[in-house]
Design a protein around this motif. Structure first.
Motif, PDB file in Angstrom:
ATOM      1  N   LYS A 210       3.586  -9.553  -6.365  1.00  0.00           N
ATOM      2  CA  LYS A 210       4.518  -8.969  -5.388  1.00  0.00           C
ATOM      3  C   LYS A 210       4.109  -9.353  -3.967  1.00  0.00           C
ATOM      4  O   LYS A 210       4.942  -9.756  -3.162  1.00  0.00           O
ATOM      5  N   ILE A 211       2.824  -9.220  -3.661  1.00  0.00           N
ATOM      6  CA  ILE A 211       2.349  -9.530  -2.305  1.00  0.00           C
ATOM      7  C   ILE A 211       2.644 -10.988  -1.970  1.00  0.00           C
ATOM      8  O   ILE A 211       3.194 -11.310  -0.912  1.00  0.00           O
ATOM      9  N   ALA A 240      -3.800  -2.678  -0.497  1.00  0.00           N
ATOM     10  CA  ALA A 240      -3.146  -2.319  -1.763  1.00  0.00           C
ATOM     11  C   ALA A 240      -4.183  -1.874  -2.789  1.00  0.00           C
ATOM     12  O   ALA A 240      -3.951  -0.940  -3.555  1.00  0.00           O
ATOM     13  N   SER A 241      -5.347  -2.512  -2.770  1.00  0.00           N
ATOM     14  CA  SER A 241      -6.391  -2.141  -3.738  1.00  0.00           C
ATOM     15  C   SER A 241      -6.913  -0.731  -3.460  1.00  0.00           C
ATOM     16  O   SER A 241      -7.511  -0.097  -4.314  1.00  0.00           O
ATOM     17  N   GLU A 242      -6.663  -0.242  -2.231  1.00  0.00           N
ATOM     18  CA  GLU A 242      -7.056   1.135  -1.896  1.00  0.00           C
ATOM     19  C   GLU A 242      -5.867   2.080  -2.009  1.00  0.00           C
ATOM     20  O   GLU A 242      -5.860   3.159  -1.420  1.00  0.00           O
ATOM     21  N   GLY A 243      -4.818   1.649  -2.676  1.00  0.00           N
ATOM     22  CA  GLY A 243      -3.722   2.562  -2.995  1.00  0.00           C
ATOM     23  C   GLY A 243      -2.466   2.440  -2.142  1.00  0.00           C
ATOM     24  O   GLY A 243      -1.495   3.143  -2.398  1.00  0.00           O
ATOM     25  N   ALA A 244      -2.476   1.577  -1.118  1.00  0.00           N
ATOM     26  CA  ALA A 244      -1.269   1.441  -0.287  1.00  0.00           C
ATOM     27  C   ALA A 244      -0.156   0.784  -1.098  1.00  0.00           C
ATOM     28  O   ALA A 244      -0.427  -0.094  -1.923  1.00  0.00           O
ATOM     29  N   ASP A 245       1.104   1.236  -0.885  1.00  0.00           N
ATOM     30  CA  ASP A 245       2.190   0.503  -1.543  1.00  0.00           C
ATOM     31  C   ASP A 245       2.452  -0.770  -0.739  1.00  0.00           C
ATOM     32  O   ASP A 245       1.895  -0.963   0.349  1.00  0.00           O
ATOM     33  N   ILE A 246       3.294  -1.640  -1.300  1.00  0.00           N
ATOM     34  CA  ILE A 246       3.478  -2.957  -0.687  1.00  0.00           C
ATOM     35  C   ILE A 246       3.961  -2.854   0.763  1.00  0.00           C
ATOM     36  O   ILE A 246       3.471  -3.557   1.639  1.00  0.00           O
ATOM     37  N   ARG A 247       4.917  -1.939   0.997  1.00  0.00           N
ATOM     38  CA  ARG A 247       5.460  -1.832   2.351  1.00  0.00           C
ATOM     39  C   ARG A 247       4.366  -1.445   3.350  1.00  0.00           C
ATOM     40  O   ARG A 247       4.192  -2.078   4.381  1.00  0.00           O
ATOM     41  N   ASP A 248       3.608  -0.386   3.006  1.00  0.00           N
ATOM     42  CA  ASP A 248       2.530   0.067   3.890  1.00  0.00           C
ATOM     43  C   ASP A 248       1.496  -1.031   4.100  1.00  0.00           C
ATOM     44  O   ASP A 248       1.043  -1.274   5.220  1.00  0.00           O
TER      45      ASP A 248
END
Ligand SMILES: Nc1ncnc2c1ncn2[C@@H]1O[C@H](COP(=O)(O)OP(=O)(O)OP(=O)(O)O)[C@@H](O)[C@H]1O
Ligand SMILES: [Mg+2]
Length: 287
Positions: A210-211, A240-248
């Motif tokens: 996705k990224i 993202a590996s720390e839990g952020a969704d793609i947008r964040d």
């Protein structure tokens, strides 16, 4: 005054291998040829590519794989000629010459000397010292040090950033450029970039996919193409590996117009189109 490590006893280190550094096979073959050529005669290599595409890593991994000590010098910071070698000092009324790391590095057999941002010294004459060490004589007369000779099998790697906002290879003095082999590095293809994100940040293949998709869409966006480096896609994956969704993960990594990001996310079916419920409108105490 330039800040440089100038401890005489500093050990030049062989860098650690990065098991997850990828290069096209053709470049690897040529790097192996260059390693062999260096046994025969002096070799200089210029690594060109966009910001954050892995140029410094290439130099580091070349040194690691060939068990060569590495030292790096920021040529972009040089503001006067002679500055690489050392400076005159005054101690108890006596003048003395304080030698910097550069003369020690070039006198170390088999070392790799990385010259960063060779096209952008603050002082154009600052490059003059380099001419003689890069040329076939491989030596320079330095006041205070005498004749400094480049040791056996030393390889100089220069790197320069190429891109809209940087001066490119054409801006580099022709005589200087004439002394280098040239390696052109690019951002890796999507599947390899995914692999890099997974192996270096621990994100799942699904998230990495996705990224890389969004990043490539933004890179090729006709309205306002963004140059997002591999370094930056790694930063996005780390969030993202720390839990952020793609947008964040994107919003907190790159400066991007909201509408461009939203349309990229929608076109990849990563957003539904309605306003996201954003944490950013809800203020709480940061304690
Ligand atoms: N091909 C690649 N394989 C694995 N990792 C990569 C690759 N390219 C870049 N990276 C990673 O991206 C980051 C940036 O790479 P590096 O510092 O080598 O880029 P650079 O081109 O020297 O950047 P700059 O233009 O800012 O000097 C590093 O963490 C590096 O490990
Ligand atoms: Mg670099």
């Amino acid at each position: 005054m330039i800040n440089m490590i100038n401890d005489r006893d500093v050990k030049l280190m062989i860098p650690e291998k990065d098991p997850n550094y990828f290069l096209p096979q053709g470049i690897i073959k040529n790097l192996n040829r260059i390693e062999k050529l260096a046994k025969r005669h002096p070799v200089n290599v210029l690594v060109v590519g966009k910001q954050g595409c892995g140029k410094s890593s290439l130099v580091r991994q070349f040194a690691a794989n060939n068990k060569r000590p590495l030292s790096t010098f920021q040529i972009g910071l040089l503001s006067e000629p002679g500055q690489l070698f050392g400076e005159k000092g005054l101690k108890e009324g006596n003048t003395f010459f304080e030698e910097y790391l550069f003369p020690q590095a070039i006198s170390t057999p088999r070392s790799v000397i990385h010259l960063e941002e060779i096209n952008r010294p603050e002082h154009p004459k600052a490059l003059n010292d380099l001419f003689s060490v890069l040329s076939e004589d491989r030596s320079i007369w330095v006041e205070g040090l005498g004749l400094v000779k480049v040791a056996e099998e030393v390889i100089f790697f220069a790197t320069l950033n190429e891109g809209a906002e940087f001066t490119g290879i054409d801006m580099m003095d022709a005589a200087l450029r004439d002394r280098f082999y040239i390696i052109q590095v690019d951002y890796p293809p999507a599947d390899i970039e995914e692999e890099i994100l997974c192996s270096k940040t621990g994100v799942s293949r699904e998230i990495a996919k996705k990224i890389v998709k969004v990043v490539n869409l933004l890179r090729n966006n006709a309205q306002m193409p963004l140059s997002i480096s591999t370094r930056h896609s790694l930063m996005i994956a780390e969030l993202a590996s720390e839990g952020a969704d793609i947008r964040d993960a994107l919003v907190y990594s790159i400066q991007i117009e909201k509408s461009i990001l939203e349309s990229a996310l929608i076109s990849l079916h990563l957003a539904e189109g309605e306003e996201e419920i954003s944490d950013n409108h809800h203020y709480v105490k940061y304690v």
